[in-house]
Design an enzyme around this catalytic site. Sequence first.
Site, short mmCIF file in Angstrom:
data_model
loop_
_atom_site.label_atom_id
_atom_site.label_comp_id
_atom_site.label_asym_id
_atom_site.label_seq_id
_atom_site.Cartn_x
_atom_site.Cartn_y
_atom_site.Cartn_z
N GLN A 100 0.86 -1.25 -0.16
CA GLN A 100 0.14 0.00 -0.07
C GLN A 100 0.91 1.30 -0.02
OE1 GLN A 100 -2.95 0.20 -0.75
NE2 GLN A 100 -4.01 -1.85 -0.13
N SER A 105 2.99 -5.33 -5.13
CA SER A 105 1.86 -5.84 -5.90
C SER A 105 1.61 -5.13 -6.99
CB SER A 105 0.71 -6.18 -5.34
OG SER A 105 -0.60 -6.65 -5.86
N HIS A 108 -1.27 -4.73 -8.90
CA HIS A 108 -2.69 -4.08 -8.83
C HIS A 108 -3.09 -2.94 -8.29
CE1 HIS A 108 -5.24 -6.02 -5.69
NE2 HIS A 108 -4.19 -6.98 -5.64
N THR A 152 6.39 -21.38 -14.64
CA THR A 152 6.73 -20.81 -15.74
C THR A 152 6.10 -19.33 -15.56
OG1 THR A 152 6.36 -22.75 -17.44
CG2 THR A 152 6.23 -20.34 -18.42
N CYS A 173 -10.32 -8.02 1.69
CA CYS A 173 -10.47 -9.47 2.17
C CYS A 173 -11.67 -9.56 3.23
CB CYS A 173 -9.19 -10.10 2.55
SG CYS A 173 -7.97 -9.93 1.34
N1 PLP Z 1 -0.64 -6.70 1.83
C1 PLP Z 1 -1.57 -5.48 1.93
C2 PLP Z 1 -1.03 -4.31 2.57
C3 PLP Z 1 -2.63 -5.40 0.87
O1 PLP Z 1 -3.33 -4.25 1.02
C4 PLP Z 1 -2.86 -6.31 -0.09
C5 PLP Z 1 -4.15 -6.30 -1.02
O2 PLP Z 1 -5.26 -5.92 -0.42
C6 PLP Z 1 -2.01 -7.57 0.16
C7 PLP Z 1 -0.85 -7.51 0.69
C8 PLP Z 1 -2.19 -8.51 -0.91
O3 PLP Z 1 -1.71 -8.36 -2.31
P1 PLP Z 1 -2.35 -9.31 -3.63
O4 PLP Z 1 -3.73 -8.86 -3.90
O5 PLP Z 1 -1.53 -8.96 -4.77
O6 PLP Z 1 -2.35 -10.54 -3.06
#
Ligand code: PLP
Length: 377
Positions: free
Chosen positions: A176, A196, A198, A234, A322
Site C-alpha cells: 500500500q 503488488s 494491481h 513458468t 478480504c
Molecule cells: N498487503 C497489503 C497491505 C494489501 O493491501 C494487499 C491487498 O489488498 C496485499 C498485501 C495482497 O496483495 P495481492 O492482492 O496482490 O495478493
Amino acid sequence: MTRIDLDNNATTPIEPEVRAAMVVAMRDLPGNPSSLHSVGRRARDAVECARESVARLVRARAEEIVFTSGGTEANNLALVGTLSRPGGRLVTSSIEHPSVLVSSSFLESRGVVVSRVDPDPTGVIRSGDMIAALVEGAGLVSLMTANNETGALQPVREVAVEARKRGVPVHTDAVQAIGKIPIDAEDLGADLLTLSAHKIGGPKGIGALWARRGVFPSPIVHGGGQERGNRSGTENVIGIVGFGKAAELAAVRVKDYGQTVSRLRDLLEAGIVKGGVGGVAIGAESPRVPNTTDIAFEGIEGGALVQLLDLKGIAASTGSACEAGSEEYSHVLRAMAIPEELARGAIRFSLSFHTVESEIAEAIGRVIEAVEEIRGL
Ligand code: PLP
C-alpha cells in the site's frame, strides 16, 4: 450518474499504457522464457526488462526482485520461507494484512513463537514496542510500510536499525506504499519487501518480493527452478510485462502523488467530517499515505453504507478487501481500541492519482445523503 471510484486500495484499474503493453506482449511474446530458442529468448528479454523497471521503483537491483503471483504470495514467501524451522520466533504487528496475519498463525501452528505488537490509538506501531519484542531467538520481523485501512505509515526504518544490530532480518509489506510515497528499499533498512502490481495500475495476479542481496527465504513453490530457483513455475510473462509498465508509470507519478492526492483526500475528509452526520476520521493524526482516509459513523453498519453508496455510484470499502462481507469488524480498528459501535461504521475511502476535485465535491454530498438516509430509517 457518474461513478466515482474511491476504493483504490482494494485495486486500481489497469492503466491504458499498461493494457497496451500487455496486448502487445500477448501478441508478440508467445514463448516460454526458459526456452533456448529465439521466441523464448524474446519472452526472457521482456521479463528481464520488466524486472529492471520494478527494481527501479524501489531503487533496488534487478537481480534482487523475484516475481510471485501477487502480494499475498510474496508475504507468504517472506514469512514461511524464512521461518520454516519450529522454535523460531517472529515479531510482527496486529494490524498486518491477512496474508501476513494468517501466515503468522500458520507458522505458530508449526511451532514458531509469534509476538504481535498492537498499535497506538492512531494506528501506528510504536517502534519501542516492536524493538522490545526482539528478544533472543527472533528470526524475523515483519512490519508493513503502510496500513491498508487507515493508511498509517509504520516506523519500519527505526525498527530495522535496531533489528540489524541484533542480526534479525526485517520484512516489510509495502503493497500500500509503493507508488504513493517514494520507497528506497536499501534506505528503508528492510531485507525483504513485498510489492503488488494491481495497486499501482497493473494487472492482478502478479507481484514481487525484493530480497536484499545475500538474503533469501527458502522457496515455498517447488518445481522447475525459475526465478533463480526462488519461485518455480513458468513466468506470467504478460502479467510481468504489465507490472513493469505500471512500475515505470508509478516511478514518474510518485513525484507528484503526495501533493496532488493528499490535497483531495483532505478535502474529502474535512467535507464529510464537517458534514453534520457524525463522521469521525480514524487515525487522521498519524503520518499517512496521501490517498487514504478511514471515516467512521457511530451506530451505522459499514456494510450497509457501502451498499447504499454503491447505489449512489460511489465505490468505497469497509476496510480490507478480504474482510468485506464478513460479520467481524476490522481487526485494525479493534487493535487501535476504537469502540466497537464506532468501528462497525467505518468506511475506507481511497483515492487514485486520477481522482479530480469535482468528484470529491460530488462524493461528499452523496456520502452525507447516504448517512442521513440510513440514520433516518
Ligand atoms: N498487503 C497489503 C497491505 C494489501 O493491501 C494487499 C491487498 O489488498 C496485499 C498485501 C495482497 O496483495 P495481492 O492482492 O496482490 O495478493
